[in-house]
Design an enzyme around this catalytic site. Structure first.
Site, short mmCIF file in Angstrom:
data_model
loop_
_atom_site.label_atom_id
_atom_site.label_comp_id
_atom_site.label_asym_id
_atom_site.label_seq_id
_atom_site.Cartn_x
_atom_site.Cartn_y
_atom_site.Cartn_z
N HIS B 228 0.83 -1.20 0.00
CA HIS B 228 0.00 0.00 0.00
C HIS B 228 0.87 1.26 0.00
O HIS B 228 0.54 2.25 -0.63
CB HIS B 228 -0.90 -0.02 1.24
N GLU B 293 -7.75 7.99 -4.64
CA GLU B 293 -7.30 6.87 -3.82
C GLU B 293 -8.33 5.75 -3.89
O GLU B 293 -9.47 5.99 -4.28
CB GLU B 293 -7.24 7.32 -2.35
N HIS B 295 -10.25 2.73 -1.40
CA HIS B 295 -10.45 2.27 -0.03
C HIS B 295 -11.28 1.00 -0.09
O HIS B 295 -12.41 0.96 0.40
CB HIS B 295 -11.13 3.37 0.80
N ASN B 296 -10.72 -0.01 -0.71
CA ASN B 296 -11.49 -1.19 -1.07
C ASN B 296 -11.71 -2.17 0.09
O ASN B 296 -12.84 -2.52 0.41
CB ASN B 296 -10.79 -1.95 -2.19
N HIS B 297 -10.62 -2.61 0.70
CA HIS B 297 -10.74 -3.62 1.76
C HIS B 297 -11.62 -3.14 2.91
O HIS B 297 -12.51 -3.85 3.35
CB HIS B 297 -9.36 -4.04 2.26
N GLN B 450 -11.64 2.02 10.16
CA GLN B 450 -11.52 3.32 10.82
C GLN B 450 -12.88 3.99 10.86
O GLN B 450 -13.72 3.73 10.02
CB GLN B 450 -10.55 4.22 10.06
N ASP B 478 -0.54 14.45 5.58
CA ASP B 478 -1.71 13.88 6.24
C ASP B 478 -1.35 12.58 6.92
O ASP B 478 -0.39 11.92 6.55
CB ASP B 478 -2.83 13.63 5.23
N GLN B 522 -8.60 8.68 12.15
CA GLN B 522 -8.82 9.67 11.10
C GLN B 522 -8.58 11.11 11.56
O GLN B 522 -8.36 11.37 12.73
CB GLN B 522 -10.26 9.54 10.62
N GLY B 747 -1.03 8.87 -9.10
CA GLY B 747 -1.66 7.57 -9.29
C GLY B 747 -1.58 6.75 -8.03
O GLY B 747 -0.99 7.16 -7.04
N SER B 750 -4.06 -0.65 -6.01
CA SER B 750 -4.55 -1.53 -4.96
C SER B 750 -4.55 -2.92 -5.57
O SER B 750 -5.30 -3.19 -6.51
CB SER B 750 -5.96 -1.09 -4.56
#
Lengths: 270, 960
Positions: B228, B293, B295-297, B450, B478, B522, B747, B750
Site C-alpha cells: 500500500h 485513492e 479504499h477497497n478492503h 476506521q 496527512d 482519522q 496515481g 490496490s
C-alpha cells in the site's frame, strides 16, 4: 452612501460561508466570515453589522438533530445580543442549516405575542416549529420552485416565483400542532412555499421534503428575519442554473433577489 | 457519577422515518415476519446533575419536542407490544462517537461537564420473529459487528465504556536466529504481509547493528514496506513473456507511466508523483492538485465507515500537498457486484452487494457533504467479480496559491499533530489492505476499520488555511495509511526525527506505544513548525477548538527515534527504513486470447436491445446516488452531473469555477471499462484514457491542458498472468499519455483484490484501471452539455465507427463477449478532440455527447430524453469502416474517439469546414415529436421508440 455590513457566522461544520459572503458582496454589502467563538468572546462585534447571516452546512455534524447543538450554543451565550440586534431593526437571514438553527433557537417563527414586551427572541422550551428528516429519509440535492407569500417580509415581494436549489436531509418544516400551522398562515409567516413551474403546490418532488403546507421558508412577525431551506447563495450567476445551457438571454439569477432586497432595505431604513 | 439514560422517539402523529427505513431494508431481505419497526435514540450520560436538570437536558437538548418525546430511564414497551423484539445497538468501546462528542459540548454550554456520554440505537420490532430472522436482521441491516455490539431485550446492560490504563512494557522480538520457516511465521503472526526476502533483509539489518528488534520497529518497517505504501509490484523489475517474446522492464512504473510524464515534460506540471497529490498550474496565481485513492478492503468489511474514511482520507491528500490546498471537488467511482444477486449466492463472510452499495453511497454522502465539498463526478460499474472485493475510488481536487506548492521540514522544527485524537481504530490498515481477503477477514481485521468524524476534519481545514496564510508552518502531510509512522516517518526521511509517543492525545486510555504509532485514526494532520511559531500555531488552533500538540522534533541525525515517557522504545536508521527494501523481480505472462466474434443474425427492430442496454446497471441512470451528494456547495458548479430540460440527463464531465472573480474553470471526468480487459487490458487502458478525454472535450475543456491520474485495481500479481495483464495496461498508459500528450500527474494502486471463499474457490476482480482526467476551461460561459436543445438542429457523428462490438454492452445483454475490442487510433483521436474543442469555442455546438457504452444508439437516446425532444436519425450518414456493415454494429459498436454533436442549420458550413479531414457525417436532426427513430442503410426504421419509454427504462433499475 453608507456601507452595509454583514456578518456571516461560522461554526464547526458550517460550509456555505464563502459563497454567502460572495452573494452579499455582489449585492453591495461588505461581508465578514466570523467564527462564533469570536462573537461569544466579544458580543459587541454584532453592533458593527446590520445583517447577520446564518449560513448552510452541518453545524456540529447535525449531531442530535440538524442545527440543534449550534442553536443550544447560541441560546446559552448570545440570546441577549441577538434580542438587541433585532430590536435595533436589523436583519437576520438563515439559509438551510441556518434556518434549522433559527427554528431551533426559537427565533423563528417569532410570533408577535412571543415578542411582545421585550422578551428574549430565543426560547428552547415548547418550540412551535421544527425542521426534521425529509420524508425520503435521505439527503437530496435538487432544484425547486418557490412562491413568495408574505406581505411583510423585507427580503422578498409577495407573488414572486423563483427557482433555487435545495440540498438537505432534514428540511421538512413541521409544527407542534394544527393551531400553530394556522397561526403561521394567518399571521403571514410563510415566506416561501414549494410549488411547481406553474405555481401549484404538489407532492414529491415539487415539495422535496414533505414540509407541512409546502413551507419552504418562514419569516418572523417583524419581517426582518427570514429562514429558508433552499440556497439563494447558490444561484447568483446565470451559469449556476441547472440547465443554463438551454436558456436564452441574460436573466438575473434568482438568488440575488433576496440579497439585493436585504441590502436595499438596510440602506433605506438603517 | 450517576448514569442517566434518555430515550427519544417520534411523537404520535409524526412519522418514524428511521424505523420505516429499517423496515424497508428488512423487507428487501425477503423477511416478512416483521410488521413494524419503532426507532429510539438512546443517550447514556454520566454526570453529576439532578432530576430537574435531567428533565431540562431531555427537553431542551436531546429532544425536539415539536415532533419527539423523551423518557428518562427505560421507556416501557407500548401497550400490546409486550412480546416485541427489542434490540439495542451500541458502539464498541473506543469507537468514535461524534454525536456523543457534540452532546458533551452542548452540556458544557448548559453549564455541566459530564463524565461520559454514549449513544445507542434501539429498535422495537413487531411481529412473530424467529431467532434466525432476528439474527439475520441484526447482521444484515442493524449492526456491523466490526464496530458495534448488539444487546437483546429490555433489561440487558450495555457494554462498559471504560478501558484499562496502560503501563509501559517494551517488547523485543528476537529475529536474528530465526530460520526461514520461523521468519515466515513471524511475518504472518504479526500481520506484516512481508515475504521471505524482505524478512531476510530485516534479519540482516539487526545482525549488523547487533541487537534484536523491538515490536514497534518491526511494525514501522512492515508499514513502510507495505504494498500500500511503497508500491512494490508496480515499481518492480519485470520479465514479460508476450506471446513467447521476452520484454524486460527495470522498474515497471518508471518505464511506463512516469516515463511518459518525464518525456512530455510539460512546464504547467508543477509537482508530479512527488507529493500527496499531483499539482498543475491553474492561472497566474493558483495551482490545482488532484488525487484519487482507493479504499477497497475497509469498504468490504464496513461499507459505510470504509467509504466515509475513504473520502475523508483523500480529502486530506490535497490538504497535505505542498503547504496545503483547499478542497474544491470530490469524485467517486465504485465497482460492485450486481445488486439483484440472490442472498444465498453471496459467499460467506461477504456482505450483499446492495447493502455494500447503500453503505458506500451513504458513507461518501455523509462525509463529503459534511466537509462542504461538492461531489461532482463519478461512475458506478457492476460485475459479479466485484462481489467480495468492491472497489471504492475516492478523489479530491484542491486549489492552492502557486507559491505554496512546496514545503520542507528542517532540523529543529517541532512535529505537531493537529485534529483528531488517536485511538485503536485502523490498526494494520496499510498492511491489511495489501493482502488477499478471506472469509475470516471479517473477524481478524475488524480493528483495521476506521471511523470517521467529518466535522473534526472540517475544523482542521478551516484553521489550516488560516495558518497557511500566516506562514506558520514549513511542511504538512496527512496521517493516512500507516498513521503517524508513515506521516512523521516520511516528513523526517531526509533529516531524522524524534517522537515522544506519550504526548499524542488519545481518545481513551490503554493504547501501547506501538498502537499509538501505527494507529490510522482519522482526521489527523502533521505539520512541522519553527520553534518561534509553536505558540502562535497552538493558539490559532485552540481559537476554533482544534487540538494541536507538539509530539516531537526534527533532529538532523537521520534516525527515527521513538520514546515513551523519556525511554527509547524504538530506533531505526532512516536510510534502511526508506531505501532498505529490495525490489523483487516479477514474472509476467501475456498470451493473446483466442476469442472469436459471435454470429448474430440481423433483426428488423432493435428497440428491445436498446431498452436492455439502457436498463443495464452500468448504463442506467445513477440519479439516486448523485442526488444524495451535495454537488453545488461552494457555489462553483457550472456543468452539474445531471443536465438537461428536467435536470436528469447524464452529463459527460463536471465543470466548476473555483474562483468567484474569474471565469476560468476546470473540467473533471473519468474513463473506465473493465469488460474490455477481458479481451485485452491494453485496449481497456487506452479506451479508458480516450473516454476520459472525450468526456472532458464534450463539455468544452481544453485538449492541451489535460492531466490524468491512474488507479490500478488488480488481483494477485504473484500470478504471472495477472501481472501480465498489469504490464499490458501500463504499456497502454505510456502510449496513450505520449500520443494524446496528456501527462499522468499522480496515481495509486490496490492489488490483491482477491477473495478466498470458505470452500476454497477464489474470486478475483477483473483488471480494473480507472483513468481520471482534469483540464482547464478558459471561459465557462462557452461550456456545452449533452442534451439536445432545439427541433430543427442537425446532428453529426464525429469520429469513425468501426466493427468493434467486443466487450460491448450490446454483446453483454446478449450474453456474449466477442473479440473485436475497441481500439484507439491515437493521433486521429487527438485530432478529433482538437476539432471538437475548436467548434465549441467558436460557438458552433449546441450539444455534444461522448459516444461510449452502448454505442451510437444509446448516445442518441440519452441526448433525446435529456433534451426532451425526439431525434430522427439515418445510419447512411455515419462515417464507418468498410467492415462495419451489420446494422447492430453501426448502432451499438463502442468504437472510441466518437462524439455526437448538435449544430444549428445556420452553422452547418462553419462546422463542416472545421471538421474537414476528420471522419464525420450528418446522421439526423432534432425533432419536436418525442420519438427516437433510427433508419438503417435500406431506410428501414430499426429503432422507433417513444423517448419517455426509453427514459423510464434508463431510470428504473437504480431508482431505489
Amino acid at each position: 452612501m453608507k456601507q452595509v455590513k454583514a456578518l456571516v457566522l461560522r461554526a464547526a461544520g458550517i460550509n456555505c460561508d464563502y459563497e454567502s459572503v460572495h452573494a452579499l458582496e455582489l449585492a453591495g454589502a461588505a461581508a465578514d466570515r466570523i467564527h462564533i467563538n469570536r462573537v461569544i468572546e466579544n458580543t459587541d462585534l454584532l453592533k458593527e453589522y446590520q445583517i447577520l447571516l446564518f449560513p448552510g452546512g452541518f453545524s456540529y455534524g447535525d449531531d442530535v438533530a440538524a442545527g440543534k447543538i449550534l442553536a443550544n450554543q447560541i441560546v446559552h451565550h448570545l440570546s441577549e445580543p441577538l434580542t438587541q440586534f433585532l430590536a435595533d431593526g436589523k436583519l437576520m437571514l438563515g439559509i438551510c442549516n441556518g434556518f434549522q438553527v433559527l427554528a431551533k433557537t426559537g427565533i423563528l417563527p417569532g410570533f408577535a405575542d412571543d415578542r411582545a414586551g421585550n422578551k428574549s427572541v430565543t426560547n428552547l422550551t415548547e418550540p412551535a416549529v421544527s425542521v426534521i428528516d425529509n420524508d425520503s429519509g435521505k439527503f437530496e440535492d435538487r432544484w425547486a420552485y418557490l412562491q413568495s407569500e408574505s406581505e411583510h417580509c423585507v427580503f422578498i415581494k409577495k407573488g414572486q416565483r423563483i427557482y433555487l436549489p435545495v440540498a438537505h436531509g432534514e428540511g421538512k418544516v413541521v409544527t407542534r400542532d394544527e393551531s400553530v400551522l394556522s397561526k403561521l398562515e394567518n399571521e403571514d409567516h410563510i415566506a416561501f412555499r414549494y410549488v411547481d413551474a406553474d405555481g401549484k403546490v404538489g407532492g414529491f418532488p415539487v415539495n422535496p421534503n414533505g414540509s407541512f403546507n409546502s413551507i419552504a421558508g418562514l419569516t418572523d412577525s417583524t419581517g426582518r428575519v427570514l429562514g429558508l431551506m433552499p440556497h439563494p447563495e447558490r444561484f447568483v450567476r446565470r451559469t449556476q442554473h441547472p440547465h443554463w445551457t438551454r436558456l436564452e438571454g441574460d436573466s438575473e439569477a434568482d438568488g440575488m433577489i433576496i440579497f439585493n432586497n436585504a441590502v436595499e432595505y438596510v440602506k433605506k431604513t438603517l | 457519577m450517576r448514569q442517566w439514560r434518555f430515550e427519544i422517539s417520534s411523537r404520535h402523529g409524526f412519522p418514524d422515518v428511521h424505523g420505516q427505513m429499517v423496515l424497508e431494508d428488512i423487507q428487501e431481505l425477503g423477511i416478512s415476519s416483521v410488521k413494524a419497526v419503532h426507532f429510539t435514540h438512546v443517550f447514556l450520560i454520566e454526570a453529576e446533575f439532578d432530576g430537574e436538570f435531567a428533565q431540562r437536558v431531555g427537553e431542551e437538548l436531546l429532544t425536539d419536542t415539536v415532533y419527539q418525546q423523551f423518557e428518562i430511564g427505560r421507556a416501557p414497551l407500548p401497550a400490546g407490544l409486550e412480546n416485541a423484539t427489542v434490540i439495542e445497538v451500541h458502539l464498541k468501546s473506543g469507537v468514535t462517537d461524534p454525536v456523543a462528542r457534540s452532546v458533551v459540548t452542548a452540556l458544557q454550554d448548559m453549564g455541566v461537564t459530564p463524565g461520559s456520554v454514549r449513544t445507542a440505537r434501539k429498535f422495537v420490532m413487531e411481529g412473530n420473529i424467529s431467532t434466525a430472522d432476528r439474527d439475520n436482521i441484526v447482521k444484515r441491516v442493524l449492526a456491523n459487528d466490526c464496530i458495534e455490539d448488539v444487546i437483546f431485550g429490555s433489561d440487558a446492560e450495555p457494554p462498559s465504556p471504560h478501558t484499562e490504563p496502560y503501563a509501559l512494557k517494551i517488547t523485543e522480538v528476537p529475529i536474528r536466529d530465526l530460520d526461514d520457516e520461523q521468519l515466515e511465521k513471524l511475518s504472518k503472526d504479526m500481520d506484516m504481509f512481508l515475504n521471505l526476502t524482505e524478512m531476510h533483509t530485516i534479519q540482516n539489518y539487526y545482525k549488523q547493528i547487533g541487537r534484536e528488534p523491538r515490536d514497534v520497529e518491526l511494525e514501522t518497517i512492515a508499514q513502510t514496506w507495505s504494498e500500500h505504501c511503497v508500491h512494490k509490484t508496480l515499481t518492480s523489475s519485470v520479465e514479460l513473456d508476450h506471446d513467447g517474446q521476452k520484454v524486460e522492464y527495470k522498474n515497471l512504473l518508471k518505464d511506463t507511466v512516469f516515463k511518459a510524464t518525464k518525456d512530455l515534460n510539460r512546464d504547467w506540471c508543477i509537482s508530479v508523483f512527488a507529493d500527496n497529490a499531483g499539482v498543475v498550474e491553474f492561472d497566474d496565481d493558483s495551482a490545482i492538485c488532484f488525487k484519487v485513492e482507493t479504499h477497497n478492503h475497509p469498504s468490504a468489511l464496513d461499507p459505510y465507515g470504509g467509504a466515509a474514511t475513504g473520502i475523508g482520507g483523500v480529502i486530506r491528500d490535497p490538504m497535505g500537498t505542498g503547504l496545503g490546498a483547499k478542497p474544491i471537488a470530490n469524485t467517486d467511482i465504485f465497482c460492485f457486484g450486481e445488486p439483484d444477486m440472490e442472498l444465498e449466492d453471496v459467499p460467506k463472510g461477504v456482505l450483499h452487494p446492495r447493502r455494500i452499495m447503500k453503505g458506500v453511497v451513504s458513507g461518501v454522502r455523509d462525509y463529503g457533504n459534511r466537509m462542504g465539498i461538492p461531489t461532482v463526478n463519478g461512475a458506478i460499474y457492476f460485475d459479479d467479480r466485484y462481489i467480495a472485493n468492491p472497489l471504492v475510488f475516492c478523489g479530491n481536487l484542491g486549489i492552492m496559491p502557486k507559491d505554496k506548492c512546496f514545503g520542507q521540514a528542517s532540523k529543529g522544527d517541532y512535529v505537531i499533530v493537529v485534529g483528531g485524537r488517536t485511538g485503536r481504530d485502523g490498526i494494520h490498515g496499510a498492511t491489511f489492505s495489501s493482502g488477499q481477503m478471506t472469509h475470516e477477514h471479517e473477524d481478524i481485521f475488524s480493528h483495521a476499520v476506521q471511523i470517521g468524524d467529518a466535522i473534526v476534519e472540517k475544523k482542521v481545514l478551516d484553521v489550516l488555511l488560516q495558518a497557511r496564510e500566516q506562514n506558520l508552518y514549513d511542511a504538512i502531510t496527512d496521517c493516512g495509511a500507516g498513521g503517524l509512522s508513515s506521516a512523521v516517518g516520511e516528513m523526517g526521511e531526509e533529516i531524522g526525527v524524534s517522537v515522544d509517543l506519550e504526548k499524542v492525545p488519545l481518545k481513551y486510555a490503554g493504547l501501547n506505544y506501538t498502537e499509538i504509532w501505527i494507529s490510522e485514526a482519522q482526521e489527523r494532520m502533521v505539520i512541522s513548525v519553527k520553534p518561534e511559531n509553536v505558540e502562535k500555531v497552538t493558539a490559532l488552533f485552540a481559537s476554533e477548538d482544534v487540538e494541536a500538540t507538539v509530539i516531537g522534533q526534527f533532529t538532523g541525525d537521520n534516525q527515527l527515534t521513538l520514546k515513551y515517557d523519556d525511554k527509547e522504545v524504538g530506533q531505526l536508521g532512516m536510510e534502511f527504513l526508506h531505501s532498505g527494501i529490495c525490489k523483487p523481480l516479477k514474472k509476467a505472462v501475456w498470451k493473446t486470447k483466442d476469442l472469436s466474434e459471435p454470429k448474430l443474425s440481423e433483426k428488423d427492430n432493435y428497440n428491445d436491445d436498446l431498452l436492455a442496454i439502457l436498463s443495464s446497471y452500468n448504463v442506467a441512470s445513477k440519479e439516486w446516488v448523485i442526488r444524495q451528494y451535495d454537488h453545488e456547495v461552494q457555489g462553483a458548479s457550472v456543468v452539474k452531473p445531471l443536465v438537461g430540460i428536467a435536470n436528469d440527463g447524464p452529463g459527460d464531465a463536471a465543470v466548476i469555477k473555483p474562483k468567484f472573480d474569474s471565469n476560468k474553470g476546470t473540467a473533471l471526468a473519468c474513463g473506465m471499462n473493465p469488460l474490455y480487459g477481458d479481451i485485452d487490458p491494453y485496449w481497456m487502458a487506452l479506451s479508458g484514457i480516450d473516454e476520459a478525454i472525450r468526456n472532458i472535450i464534450s463539455v468544452g475543456g481544453r485538449p492541451d491542458r489535460i492531466a490524468i491520474l491512474d488507479n490500478f485495481c488488480w488481483g494477485d500479481c504473484n500470478k504471472p498472468e495477472t501481472m501480465g495483464a498489469l504490464v499490458r495496461a501500463c504499456q497502454a498508459c505510456y502510449d496513450g499519455a505520449m500520443g494524446f500528450e496528456v501527462p499522468f500527474i499522480s496515481g495509486k494502486d490496490s492489488l490483491n483484490n482477491e477473495f478466498v471463499c470458505d470452500d476454497g474457490t477464489e474470486i478475483a476482480i477483473p483488471p480494473t484501471l480507472l483513468i481520471s482526467a482534469m483540464t482547464l476551461v478558459d471561459d465557462i460561459d462557452k461550456c456545452v452539455t449533452m442534451d439536445v436543445k432545439k427541433p430543427g438542429n442537425l446532428l453529426f457523428a464525429v469520429g469513425l465507427t468501426k466493427n468493434e462490438l467486443g466487450g460491448s454492452h450490446f454483446y453483454k445483454v446478449n450474453g456474449k463477449l466477442g473479440a473485436n475490442v475497441p481500439t484507439v487510433d491515437i493521433s486521429a483521436s487527438a485530432q478529433t478532440a482538437k476539432r471538437i474543442y475548436e467548434a465549441i469555442q467558436a460557438g458552433l455546438v449546441r450539444s455534444c455527447h461522448d459516444c461510449s457504452e452502448g454505442g451510437l444508439a444509446t448516445a442518441l437516446a440519452e441526448m433525446a430524453f435529456a433534451g426532451g425532444f425526439g431525434i430522427d436519425a439515418d445510419l447512411r450518414g455515419l462515417a464507418k469502416t468498410d467492415d462495419c456493415v451489420e446494422t447492430h454494429a453501426q448502432l451499438f459498436s463502442e468504437s472510441n474517439s466518437r462524439y455526437v454533436v448538435e449544430v444549428e442549420p445556420a452553422n452547418y458550413d462553419a462546422f463542416a469546414k472545421l471538421m474537414v479531414n476528420t471522419p464525420f457525417g450528418q446522421i439526423g436532426e432534432v425533432v419536436a415529436d418525442k420519438r427516437l427513430a433510427i433508419s438503417d442503410a435500406k431506410q428501414k426504421k430499426v429503432i422507433d421508440a417513444d423517448i419517455d419509454t426509453l427514459k423510464e427504462a434508463w431510470q428504473k433499475p437504480l431508482n431505489w
